[in-house]
Design an enzyme around this catalytic site. Structure first.
Site, PDB file in Angstrom:
ATOM      1  N   ARG A   1      -3.661   4.059   2.228  1.00 22.34           N
ATOM      2  CA  ARG A   1      -2.363   3.377   2.155  1.00 22.34           C
ATOM      3  C   ARG A   1      -1.466   4.063   1.119  1.00 22.34           C
ATOM      4  O   ARG A   1      -1.896   4.342   0.003  1.00 22.34           O
ATOM      5  CB  ARG A   1      -2.580   1.905   1.780  1.00 22.34           C
ATOM      6  CG  ARG A   1      -1.280   1.094   1.608  1.00 22.34           C
ATOM      7  CD  ARG A   1      -0.835   1.006   0.175  1.00 22.34           C
ATOM      8  NE  ARG A   1       0.305   0.120  -0.017  1.00 22.34           N
ATOM      9  CZ  ARG A   1       0.935  -0.027  -1.175  1.00 22.34           C
ATOM     10  NH1 ARG A   1       0.533   0.634  -2.231  1.00 22.34           N
ATOM     11  NH2 ARG A   1       1.965  -0.826  -1.282  1.00 22.34           N
ATOM     12  N   VAL A   2      -0.257   4.342   1.501  1.00 21.88           N
ATOM     13  CA  VAL A   2       0.717   4.903   0.565  1.00 21.88           C
ATOM     14  C   VAL A   2       1.806   3.870   0.364  1.00 21.88           C
ATOM     15  O   VAL A   2       2.300   3.280   1.330  1.00 21.88           O
ATOM     16  CB  VAL A   2       1.316   6.212   1.128  1.00 21.88           C
ATOM     17  CG1 VAL A   2       2.427   6.723   0.220  1.00 21.88           C
ATOM     18  CG2 VAL A   2       0.224   7.272   1.264  1.00 21.88           C
ATOM     19  N   GLY A   3       2.173   3.648  -0.888  1.00 23.27           N
ATOM     20  CA  GLY A   3       3.209   2.661  -1.180  1.00 23.27           C
ATOM     21  C   GLY A   3       4.580   3.298  -1.318  1.00 23.27           C
ATOM     22  O   GLY A   3       4.852   4.384  -0.793  1.00 23.27           O
ATOM     23  N   ASP A   4       5.434   2.607  -2.041  1.00 21.79           N
ATOM     24  CA  ASP A   4       6.814   3.072  -2.217  1.00 21.79           C
ATOM     25  C   ASP A   4       6.955   4.126  -3.321  1.00 21.79           C
ATOM     26  O   ASP A   4       7.895   4.926  -3.308  1.00 21.79           O
ATOM     27  CB  ASP A   4       7.714   1.889  -2.563  1.00 21.79           C
ATOM     28  CG  ASP A   4       7.246   1.177  -3.832  1.00 21.79           C
ATOM     29  OD1 ASP A   4       6.009   1.040  -4.031  1.00 21.79           O
ATOM     30  OD2 ASP A   4       8.100   0.763  -4.635  1.00 21.79           O
TER      31      ASP A   4
ATOM     32  N   GLY B   1       6.338  -3.363  -7.914  1.00 23.02           N
ATOM     33  CA  GLY B   1       6.121  -4.589  -7.158  1.00 23.02           C
ATOM     34  C   GLY B   1       5.714  -4.249  -5.732  1.00 23.02           C
ATOM     35  O   GLY B   1       5.187  -3.164  -5.477  1.00 23.02           O
ATOM     36  N   HIS B   2       5.988  -5.169  -4.827  1.00 20.05           N
ATOM     37  CA  HIS B   2       5.504  -5.052  -3.446  1.00 20.05           C
ATOM     38  C   HIS B   2       6.151  -3.863  -2.740  1.00 20.05           C
ATOM     39  O   HIS B   2       7.282  -3.938  -2.254  1.00 20.05           O
ATOM     40  CB  HIS B   2       5.823  -6.355  -2.727  1.00 20.05           C
ATOM     41  CG  HIS B   2       5.254  -6.433  -1.358  1.00 20.05           C
ATOM     42  ND1 HIS B   2       3.953  -6.096  -1.059  1.00 20.05           N
ATOM     43  CD2 HIS B   2       5.803  -6.795  -0.184  1.00 20.05           C
ATOM     44  CE1 HIS B   2       3.733  -6.266   0.231  1.00 20.05           C
ATOM     45  NE2 HIS B   2       4.847  -6.680   0.782  1.00 20.05           N
ATOM     46  N   GLY B   3       5.402  -2.774  -2.668  1.00 21.97           N
ATOM     47  CA  GLY B   3       5.958  -1.510  -2.187  1.00 21.97           C
ATOM     48  C   GLY B   3       6.472  -1.559  -0.768  1.00 21.97           C
ATOM     49  O   GLY B   3       7.457  -0.885  -0.430  1.00 21.97           O
TER      50      GLY B   3
ATOM     51  N   THR C   1       2.604  -0.735 -11.594  1.00 19.46           N
ATOM     52  CA  THR C   1       3.094   0.641 -11.491  1.00 19.46           C
ATOM     53  C   THR C   1       3.849   0.892 -12.774  1.00 19.46           C
ATOM     54  O   THR C   1       4.275  -0.055 -13.425  1.00 19.46           O
ATOM     55  CB  THR C   1       4.103   0.722 -10.300  1.00 19.46           C
ATOM     56  OG1 THR C   1       3.428   0.479  -9.096  1.00 19.46           O
ATOM     57  CG2 THR C   1       4.821   2.049 -10.216  1.00 19.46           C
TER      58      THR C   1
HETATM   59  N1  ASP Z   1       4.828  -0.622  -5.914  1.00 18.26           N
HETATM   60  C1  ASP Z   1       3.423  -0.360  -5.989  1.00 18.26           C
HETATM   61  C2  ASP Z   1       2.890  -0.098  -4.618  1.00 18.26           C
HETATM   62  O1  ASP Z   1       3.297  -0.778  -3.687  1.00 18.26           O
HETATM   63  C3  ASP Z   1       2.597  -1.426  -6.612  1.00 18.26           C
HETATM   64  C4  ASP Z   1       3.242  -2.282  -7.661  1.00 18.26           C
HETATM   65  O2  ASP Z   1       4.152  -1.835  -8.338  1.00 18.26           O
HETATM   66  O3  ASP Z   1       2.817  -3.426  -7.845  1.00 18.26           O
HETATM   67  O4  ASP Z   1       2.020   0.720  -4.485  1.00 18.26           O
END
Ligand code: ASP
Length: 321
Positions: free
Chosen positions: A203-206, A227-229, A175
């Site tokens: 899917r919607v992330g953060d 990272g891991h949303g 991101t």
């Molecule tokens: N944060 C992003 C999401 O979860 C992906 C990422 O930054 O790795 O969509």
């Protein structure tokens, strides 16, 4: 004046700094900064050239937040339009709403003159098909032979398999985030992504969620994350980081405290044998006084910074070496 961004945001900070130095607002700076990365076909995690969802369709999430007005705008699951952050800005400036999704977001963008195009580059299409063939032996797709597509094999193994997390999912994400502090002392931030590679459709992330993937309070500071949303969605990490700075923490301490709280509540299925999260998460914090920090769960990550002393990559502080 200052601007910071995720490690892949050198183009963002360069443009953002250029605009700040020309007297433009923090909002202009971070939106246009992130737009540079959305245009880059070689960044596989943002905008044009981003990796698609599991059906091979690129779906973008993006948001902006303006400290001066405390307004925000966002789009999620946006197809066919590469400049998701500019669209998010228009949601903020031309509507009384905050978040548009899917076909509604696309129609809104087209109505404002954005051009519909295929965002799936040749490179991303090949990676998606390789992933389809590798991911399972239980479907109709035949696993590529050992000596087939060696370049794609190397890419896949680097991205989806990390020896420190055997059995883990690796980091199929990325991101760009950018925060800026302008000459008038206003803050703004923007986050843009194609989300986790090969995610479930829809899917919607953060990234498009204010408080999770980004947050700014002009009286305190700004924060954004990559990272891991799902971890950020569960903890509203960016909001929490700003609130911890409000309570008097230095940016680096506020960021590390957010990460500790996330680690504390990470579900067993997302931990390795030593109990550490199998995912990566970075926070980028910019305080109102111009101090900043980047933090990550696992070491080896960087952030981009531009100010009057120039542009550079700096190391993130991390919970683990
Ligand atoms: N944060 C992003 C999401 O979860 C992906 C990422 O930054 O790795 O969509």
């Amino acid at each position: 004046m200052k601007t910071i961004a995720s490690h892949n945001g050198l183009k963002a900070t360069a443009e953002s700094w250029r605009l700040l130095a020309a007297g433009r607002s923090a909002l202009d700076a971070c939106v246009e900064g992130v737009t540079q990365v959305e245009d880059d076909p070689d960044d596989l995690t943002v905008g044009y050239g981003g990796l698609p969802n599991e059906d091979g369709v690129v779906e973008l999430d993006a948001a902006v937040m303006d400290g001066r007005t405390h307004l925000g705008g966002a789009v999620a699951g946006l197809r066919d339009v590469r400049h998701a952050t500019r669209v998010a800005r228009l949601v903020m400036e031309h509507t009384s709403r905050v978040l548009l999704v899917g076909e509604g977001a696309r129609q809104f963008a087209l109505a404002h003159g954005f051009v519909a195009e295929n965002l799936l580059t040749e490179q991303a299409r090949r990676m998606w098909l390789y992933w389809k063939r590798r991911r399972s032996t239980l479907d109709d797709w035949l696993t590529p032979a050992e000596d087939e597509d060696l370049e794609l094999r190397a890419w896949y193994e680097k991205r989806f398999y990390r020896p420190e997390f055997p059995g883990g999912t690796g980091m199929p994400g990325g991101t760009v985030h950018c925060s800026a502090l302008d000459g008038e002392g206003h803050l703004a931030c923007a986050t843009s992504t194609s989300g986790h590679a090969f995610k479930l459709a829809g899917r919607v992330g953060d990234s498009p969620i204010l408080g999770a993937g980004l947050y700014v309070d002009n009286q305190v500071g700004s924060c954004g994350s990559i990272g891991h949303g799902e971890a950020n969605l569960r903890h509203l990490s960016s909001f929490l980081a700003v609130e911890l700075m409000r309570g008097g923490r230095e940016p680096v301490d506020a960021g590390l405290e957010v990460l500790r709280r996330i680690v504390d509540k990470t579900p067993p299925r997302e931990r390795d044998a030593a109990g550490r999260p199998t995912f990566q998460l970075m926070l980028f914090l910019l305080r109102r006084d111009g101090s900043h920090a980047g933090v990550s769960l696992h070491a080896g990550r960087q952030l981009a910074v531009a100010d009057a002393t120039g542009q550079r990559l700096e190391a993130c502080a991390s919970l683990w070496d």
